[in-house]
Write an enzyme that holds these catalytic residues in place. Structure first.
Site, PDB file in Angstrom:
ATOM      1  N   HIS A 131      91.899 -32.077  -8.282  1.00 47.15           N
ATOM      2  CA  HIS A 131      91.808 -30.745  -7.676  1.00 47.15           C
ATOM      3  C   HIS A 131      93.235 -30.201  -7.590  1.00 47.15           C
ATOM      4  CE1 HIS A 131      91.340 -27.908  -4.287  1.00 47.15           C
ATOM      5  NE2 HIS A 131      90.053 -27.883  -4.587  1.00 47.15           N
ATOM      6  N   ASP A 208      92.793 -39.068  -2.478  1.00 46.43           N
ATOM      7  CA  ASP A 208      92.226 -37.799  -2.047  1.00 46.43           C
ATOM      8  C   ASP A 208      90.754 -38.072  -1.741  1.00 46.43           C
ATOM      9  OD1 ASP A 208      90.860 -35.426  -1.896  1.00 46.43           O
ATOM     10  OD2 ASP A 208      91.831 -34.500  -3.634  1.00 46.43           O
ATOM     11  N   GLN A 211      86.095 -35.671  -1.214  1.00 47.65           N
ATOM     12  CA  GLN A 211      84.686 -35.772  -1.616  1.00 47.65           C
ATOM     13  C   GLN A 211      84.103 -37.166  -1.403  1.00 47.65           C
ATOM     14  OE1 GLN A 211      83.141 -33.139  -2.070  1.00 47.65           O
ATOM     15  NE2 GLN A 211      84.689 -31.662  -2.713  1.00 47.65           N
ATOM     16  N   LYS A 234      83.928 -30.517   5.064  1.00 44.94           N
ATOM     17  CA  LYS A 234      83.032 -31.043   4.021  1.00 44.94           C
ATOM     18  C   LYS A 234      82.154 -32.168   4.556  1.00 44.94           C
ATOM     19  CE  LYS A 234      86.339 -30.100   0.291  1.00 44.94           C
ATOM     20  NZ  LYS A 234      85.868 -28.851  -0.293  1.00 44.94           N
ATOM     21  N   CYS A 373      88.757 -25.110  -8.736  1.00 45.61           N
ATOM     22  CA  CYS A 373      90.135 -25.554  -8.455  1.00 45.61           C
ATOM     23  C   CYS A 373      90.491 -26.800  -9.262  1.00 45.61           C
ATOM     24  CB  CYS A 373      90.357 -25.803  -6.962  1.00 45.61           C
ATOM     25  SG  CYS A 373      90.104 -24.350  -5.961  1.00 45.61           S
TER      26      CYS A 373
HETATM   27  N1  C6P Z   1      87.097 -28.631  -3.115  1.00 47.25           N
HETATM   28  C1  C6P Z   1      85.237 -27.372  -4.029  1.00 47.25           C
HETATM   29  O1  C6P Z   1      84.440 -26.433  -4.028  1.00 47.25           O
HETATM   30  P1  C6P Z   1      90.492 -28.319   1.257  1.00 47.25           P
HETATM   31  O2  C6P Z   1      90.301 -26.975   0.640  1.00 47.25           O
HETATM   32  O3  C6P Z   1      91.935 -28.579   1.561  1.00 47.25           O
HETATM   33  O4  C6P Z   1      89.569 -28.611   2.368  1.00 47.25           O
HETATM   34  O5  C6P Z   1      90.059 -29.375   0.124  1.00 47.25           O
HETATM   35  C2  C6P Z   1      90.741 -29.417  -1.075  1.00 47.25           C
HETATM   36  C3  C6P Z   1      90.126 -30.395  -2.019  1.00 47.25           C
HETATM   37  C4  C6P Z   1      90.859 -31.504  -2.388  1.00 47.25           C
HETATM   38  N2  C6P Z   1      90.355 -32.438  -3.200  1.00 47.25           N
HETATM   39  C5  C6P Z   1      89.107 -32.350  -3.681  1.00 47.25           C
HETATM   40  C6  C6P Z   1      88.584 -33.436  -4.562  1.00 47.25           C
HETATM   41  C7  C6P Z   1      88.317 -31.250  -3.340  1.00 47.25           C
HETATM   42  O6  C6P Z   1      87.078 -31.167  -3.823  1.00 47.25           O
HETATM   43  C8  C6P Z   1      88.839 -30.243  -2.508  1.00 47.25           C
HETATM   44  C9  C6P Z   1      88.041 -29.020  -2.164  1.00 47.25           C
HETATM   45  C10 C6P Z   1      86.197 -27.518  -2.872  1.00 47.25           C
HETATM   46  O7  C6P Z   1      85.259 -28.208  -4.935  1.00 47.25           O
HETATM   47  C11 C6P Z   1      86.912 -26.236  -2.590  1.00 47.25           C
HETATM   48  S1  C6P Z   1      87.918 -25.698  -3.931  1.00 47.25           S
END
Ligand code: C6P
Length: 415
Positions: A131, A208, A211, A234, A373
């Site tokens: 991401h 990370d 997910q 999430k 992203c």
């Molecule tokens: N992915 C998706 O629709 P934040 O925005 O900081 O809470 O999470 C960022 C992020 C980091 N790593 C992974 C693997 C992610 O999937 C995400 C967030 C969302 O896929 C929003 S773009």
């Protein structure tokens, strides 16, 4: 309270009743089918009510007042930290730092540990499936410090090329930073093995967990992770709060991130002495009600059972892949269900993913379309965008059927 911690007794109807928004009709007679939990999950009543009650009864700033409300708010906030520590099996709650989200957690590591430890020519290994929040902070630091970024390739089947990873480790990197589960392909990476290999090569490992932590049990001690980043929104919790877990010695040695109140022990006109961890990294008034909400989200997830959630999602994604793959013109990306979490990214021949998403919405089906992203990953597969359906503990086989029916409608509209 929700259902028992029992895989066989997974009562999705009862779980759905805990989430008020799932009763919503998008238009009269068109019930919501929410298949966008990878972007953000829905919130159970327990979380909504806990936060509401906090604001109604105990709202105050933390760590500062000696009155009852301040003490209650502080106890709620620090209690949530202990709850997070238990949830990921951190050795100590002091190793749990509250941030705004996964993105801020990774930036915190890049700009504190990274600036203190990485110099020109040092190597950071990432993967091609990251991401942007686990790419851009390292690109920014690489630019500032002259670092070299290397990438573990993603194979055609959506799995990481582990042979290439082993070869990259011969370059003696300082850090390997990778996603536990891809938000596009759904691939669950072999984190434990990847971390062990990184350590053997003398590198630290950042996971990370945006997910993974919401969807299956994650134990930082079992993984032997040096850092783990994730977001509350999430995992049935509120937006505005995330977590960075770190190994104690690393956190203690790292300089602070942001400066201000709460992160200091002493302040003089021209200097300051930083506070102990975790407060050293939590400058200013934090997301207090959100921390309390995250604690309630963890209580909720654990009352269902993380293993049971993982099993349910596995069954749902396997069914989704089976149904999607039978639609002529649909191509699903990523590995087979065996290596995958609850994500199905797909294309439909001749139809732009944005059009798919828009038409699906008219049938009440909420999916996401775009690059999610992860632009470099899409580029790798030669695609500007994909349509993505993603699943959580409250999704049902009937909802997959509704998705598939709606895709057939899209096909009909586009001839
Ligand atoms: N992915 C998706 O629709 P934040 O925005 O900081 O809470 O999470 C960022 C992020 C980091 N790593 C992974 C693997 C992610 O999937 C995400 C967030 C969302 O896929 C929003 S773009």
């Amino acid at each position: 309270m929700p259902m028992a911690n029992n895989v066989n007794g997974f009562d999705v109807a009862r779980i759905r009743a805990d989430f008020p928004v799932l009763a919503r009709q998008i238009r009269p007679g068109v019930p919501l089918v929410y298949l966008d939990s990878t972007a953000t999950s829905q919130k159970p009543r327990a979380v909504i009510e806990t936060m509401d009650e906090f604001y109604r009864k105990s709202n105050a700033n933390i760590h500062r007042g000696i009155h009852t409300l301040a003490e209650e708010a502080t106890a709620g906030y620090e209690g949530a930290r202990r709850r997070v520590a238990q949830f990921i099996n951190a050795p100590s709650a002091r190793q749990v730092i509250f941030t705004r989200n996964t993105t801020e957690s990774i930036n915190l590591v890049a700009f504190t540990w990274g600036r203190a430890n990485l110099n020109a020519g040092d190597i950071v290994i990432l993967t091609e499936m990251e991401h942007h929040s686990n790419l851009v902070p390292w690109q920014m630091l690489a630019e500032e410090r002259g670092l070299r970024l290397e990438f573990i390739p993603v194979r055609e089947d959506g799995l990481l090329d582990m042979d290439a990873y082993r070869e990259l480790l011969e370059l003696e990197p300082c850090l390997v930073s990778f996603t536990h589960m891809s938000n596009v392909l759904g691939t669950i990476n072999p984190a434990r093995e990847m971390i062990a290999l990184a350590h053997q090569a003398g590198a630290l490992a950042l996971v990370d967990g945006a997910q993974s932590v919401p969807h299956f049990p994650v134990d930082v001690q079992e993984l032997d992770a040096d850092f783990l980043a994730f977001s509350a929104h999430k995992m049935c919790g509120p937006s505005g709060i995330g977590v960075l877990y770190g190994r104690k010695e690393l956190l203690e040695d790292m300089p602070p991130f942001l400066g201000g109140g709460d992160m200091i022990k002493r302040v003089y006109l021209r200097s300051f002495a930083p506070n102990e961890i975790p407060h050293k990294f939590e400058a200013g008034t934090p997301a207090i009600a959100e921390a309390v909400g995250l604690g309630a989200a963890i209580d909720y997830l654990e009352s269902v059972g993380m293993q049971a959630i993982a099993q349910h999602e596995h069954e749902i994604v396997a069914y989704a892949l089976e149904r999607l793959e039978e639609i002529p013109g649909v191509r699903v990306f990523g590995p087979s269900a065996e290596h995958k979490g609850g994500v199905a990214s797909f294309t439909l021949q001749g139809v732009h993913p944005h059009d798919i998403s828009q038409i699906l919405d008219s049938f009440g089906v909420a999916i996401r379309a775009g690059h999610h992203c992860a632009m470099p990953l899409h580029e790798k597969f030669g695609l500007p965008a994909t349509a993505r359906a993603s699943f959580y503990l409250y999704n049902t086989r009937e909802e997959i059927d509704r998705l598939v029916e709606a895709i057939y409608q899209v096909k009909e509209i586009f001839g």
